[in-house]
Design an enzyme around this catalytic site. Structure first.
Site, mmCIF file in Angstrom:
data_model
loop_
_atom_site.group_PDB
_atom_site.id
_atom_site.type_symbol
_atom_site.label_atom_id
_atom_site.label_comp_id
_atom_site.label_asym_id
_atom_site.label_seq_id
_atom_site.Cartn_x
_atom_site.Cartn_y
_atom_site.Cartn_z
ATOM 1 N N GLU A 91 -0.687 -12.213 -8.409
ATOM 2 C CA GLU A 91 -1.741 -12.543 -7.463
ATOM 3 C C GLU A 91 -2.982 -11.697 -7.700
ATOM 4 O O GLU A 91 -2.901 -10.572 -8.206
ATOM 5 C CB GLU A 91 -1.241 -12.350 -6.036
ATOM 6 C CG GLU A 91 -0.861 -10.917 -5.769
ATOM 7 C CD GLU A 91 -0.229 -10.707 -4.405
ATOM 8 O OE1 GLU A 91 0.206 -11.682 -3.780
ATOM 9 O OE2 GLU A 91 -0.173 -9.553 -3.970
ATOM 10 N N CYS A 104 -9.048 -7.352 -6.446
ATOM 11 C CA CYS A 104 -7.779 -6.628 -6.534
ATOM 12 C C CYS A 104 -6.942 -7.323 -7.606
ATOM 13 O O CYS A 104 -6.603 -8.498 -7.488
ATOM 14 C CB CYS A 104 -7.108 -6.678 -5.168
ATOM 15 S SG CYS A 104 -5.498 -5.892 -5.127
ATOM 16 N N CYS A 111 7.628 -5.070 -10.594
ATOM 17 C CA CYS A 111 7.359 -3.644 -10.801
ATOM 18 C C CYS A 111 8.678 -2.896 -10.850
ATOM 19 O O CYS A 111 9.589 -3.184 -10.077
ATOM 20 C CB CYS A 111 6.494 -3.092 -9.669
ATOM 21 S SG CYS A 111 6.075 -1.341 -9.896
ATOM 22 N N CYS A 343 -0.958 -7.732 0.227
ATOM 23 C CA CYS A 343 -0.916 -7.365 -1.178
ATOM 24 C C CYS A 343 0.519 -7.149 -1.665
ATOM 25 O O CYS A 343 1.286 -6.396 -1.075
ATOM 26 C CB CYS A 343 -1.721 -6.085 -1.379
ATOM 27 S SG CYS A 343 -2.316 -5.932 -3.044
HETATM 28 N N1 SAH Z 1 1.640 0.315 -8.198
HETATM 29 C C1 SAH Z 1 0.411 0.851 -7.753
HETATM 30 C C2 SAH Z 1 -0.627 -0.189 -7.396
HETATM 31 C C3 SAH Z 1 -0.154 -1.422 -6.680
HETATM 32 S S1 SAH Z 1 0.363 -1.209 -5.032
HETATM 33 C C4 SAH Z 1 0.645 1.810 -6.594
HETATM 34 O O1 SAH Z 1 1.738 1.854 -6.078
HETATM 35 O O2 SAH Z 1 -0.302 2.525 -6.264
HETATM 36 C C5 SAH Z 1 -1.179 -0.981 -4.170
HETATM 37 C C6 SAH Z 1 -1.030 -0.279 -2.835
HETATM 38 O O3 SAH Z 1 -0.347 -1.130 -1.892
HETATM 39 C C7 SAH Z 1 -0.236 0.996 -2.926
HETATM 40 O O4 SAH Z 1 -0.882 2.052 -2.284
HETATM 41 C C8 SAH Z 1 1.042 0.630 -2.226
HETATM 42 O O5 SAH Z 1 1.634 1.758 -1.691
HETATM 43 C C9 SAH Z 1 0.576 -0.347 -1.177
HETATM 44 N N2 SAH Z 1 1.652 -1.180 -0.638
HETATM 45 C C10 SAH Z 1 2.702 -1.701 -1.293
HETATM 46 N N3 SAH Z 1 3.491 -2.403 -0.449
HETATM 47 C C11 SAH Z 1 2.907 -2.337 0.752
HETATM 48 C C12 SAH Z 1 3.249 -2.859 2.028
HETATM 49 N N4 SAH Z 1 4.327 -3.605 2.212
HETATM 50 N N5 SAH Z 1 2.426 -2.584 3.060
HETATM 51 C C13 SAH Z 1 1.313 -1.841 2.866
HETATM 52 N N6 SAH Z 1 0.950 -1.327 1.699
HETATM 53 C C14 SAH Z 1 1.740 -1.556 0.641
HETATM 54 FE FE1 SF4 Z 2 5.325 -0.782 -7.806
HETATM 55 FE FE2 SF4 Z 2 4.943 -1.576 -5.323
HETATM 56 FE FE3 SF4 Z 2 5.629 0.944 -5.800
HETATM 57 FE FE4 SF4 Z 2 3.155 0.100 -6.481
HETATM 58 S S1 SF4 Z 2 4.006 0.241 -4.397
HETATM 59 S S2 SF4 Z 2 4.581 1.319 -7.721
HETATM 60 S S3 SF4 Z 2 3.632 -2.029 -7.049
HETATM 61 S S4 SF4 Z 2 6.895 -0.858 -6.220
#
Ligand code: SAH
Ligand code: SF4
Length: 375
Positions: A91, A104, A111, A343
């Site tokens: 996405e 984004c 992952c 997201c």
């Molecule tokens: N893998 C990278 C980038 C993708 S996730 C990382 O973890 O930073 C992008 C952001 O979304 C991260 O800060 C992650 O902690 C947050 N995120 C993931 N799942 C989420 C959820 N269910 N609710 C709110 N934020 C979430």
């Molecule tokens: Fe991977 Fe989701 Fe953790 Fe980011 S927040 S490192 S996308 S598992």
């Protein structure tokens, strides 16, 4: 299969053109056609020699990602689901703001980090995206929206990219870096280093490499003030504990385009959201001396997580402690309660694309807008 020209940064495209017997300035022209004008059809590239256009048409292409679905929220946020083959999709979200447009972008299908609160993580890892697949998201969004908005050729839609879609960008380093270079290149999107953000769960050696190879803005997903809790929420912490992570952040500052690291903190009810934990975070940052800001993200729940979103008052109280401790803190504003659109949350729904399409068609989208509010 034809060579995908979206896989190349300018250096790579130059080498490729040279392999076809063409000079560097031809590569620059081609690069500008693709990324600045959004051209995919070599015939439309009017200042390239006909012979070169014919040659390219035989061996190369600008390969877009097929769009599975597009949804627009009332605040103008647009979300695309792109097909990356084998039942996988990623996405991409466009977030319009008053003074800028943010995209984004995803870096992986699934992952491997498996954070407890992330549905992409729950899904497991499918595969890395190629440079071309990372850039296809930006290429499509920029030029599609440019056309729809009827903008002048010199105007840009997207001036801010955050690698915060699906996947851990620093676990796909070799594809990520050329993609970042294209984002920054003045012959392509010309984005400022301050406006390209890599968000990571903390792949320490790669933070160090990024500092040397392509220092863009850095966001680090912290989520806990101590190793015991972070080990549980972000399993990668067992390999790279907080102390090492913060040392890498400190080192990153030597090359960083901004004078702070953005720490993201997902607010989980009763797990990491107490005032004591906020205080522990203040102590930790004072001890480790990382120039930073905090961005608190209210958790977007999904059934398999068994976790809940912190109540608003608790988020604000947490933010207050951080602010009183001297750290600029923002709370990401979430609009509506349609959790499915948040997201990373579509990951689980694309194994069977027919079903995914049906579900997508029923869905009303409502995404956390990019506007942030200070508590
Ligand atoms: N893998 C990278 C980038 C993708 S996730 C990382 O973890 O930073 C992008 C952001 O979304 C991260 O800060 C992650 O902690 C947050 N995120 C993931 N799942 C989420 C959820 N269910 N609710 C709110 N934020 C979430
Ligand atoms: Fe991977 Fe989701 Fe953790 Fe980011 S927040 S490192 S996308 S598992």
């Amino acid at each position: 299969m034809a060579v995908n020209l979206l896989d190349f940064d300018l250096e790579g495209l130059t080498a490729y053109c040279e392999s076809l017997g063409e000079k560097r300035f031809r590569a620059v022209q081609l690069f500008r056609w693709i990324h600045q004008k959004g051209a995919a059809d070599f015939d439309s590239m009017s200042d390239l020699a006909k012979s070169l256009r014919a040659k390219l048409a035989g061996v190369a292409e600008v390969r877009p990602l097929p769009v599975v679905s597009e949804h627009q929220s009332t605040d103008g946020t647009i979300k695309w689901l792109f097909d990356v083959g084998d039942g996988n999709a990623v996405e991409t979200v466009f977030i319009p703001e008053e003074d800028r447009g943010t995209l984004c972008v995803s870096s992986q299908a699934g992952c491997a980090v498996a954070c407890r609160f992330c549905s992409t993580g729950h899904q497991g890892f499918s595969r890395n995206l190629s440079t071309g697949e990372i850039l296809a998201q930006l290429w499509f969004a920029e030029h599609q929206l440019h056309k729809r908005m009827g903008l002048a050729p010199s105007e840009r839609v997207i001036d801010n990219v955050v690698m915060m879609g699906m996947g851990e960008p620093l676990q796909n380093y070799s594809a990520l870096v050329p993609a970042l270079r294209v984002m920054l290149d003045d012959h392509a999107y010309g984005l400022s280093r301050r406006r390209v953000t890599v968000s990571t769960s903390g792949v320490v050696p790669m933070i160090e490499r990024l500092r040397d190879d392509c220092p863009v803005a850095l966001a680090v997903s912290l989520h806990a003030p101590d190793d015991a809790l972070r080990d549980d929420l972000v399993p990668l912490n067992r390999k790279y504990p907080i102390h090492e992570l913060l040392a890498a952040c400190r080192d990153y500052m030597a090359a960083a385009p901004r004078d702070f690291i953005m720490f993201e903190y997902c607010m989980l009810d009763g797990v990491n959201d107490s005032p004591e934990q906020a205080q522990a975070l203040v102590q930790l940052m004072r001890r480790e001396r990382v120039p930073c800001k905090f961005n608190l993200i209210p958790f977007n729940p999904f059934p398999a997580s068994g976790l809940k979103r912190s109540p608003r008052e608790r988020v604000l109280a947490f933010a207050r402690v951080l602010q009183e401790g001297g750290f600029v803190t923002t709370v990401r504003k979430t609009r509506g309660d349609d959790i499915d659109a948040a997201c990373g949350q579509l990951a689980g729904e694309v194994q069977d694309r027919t079903n995914a399409r049906e579900r997508m068609a029923r869905r009303v989208i409502s995404i956390a807008p990019a506007s942030e509010v200070s508590p």
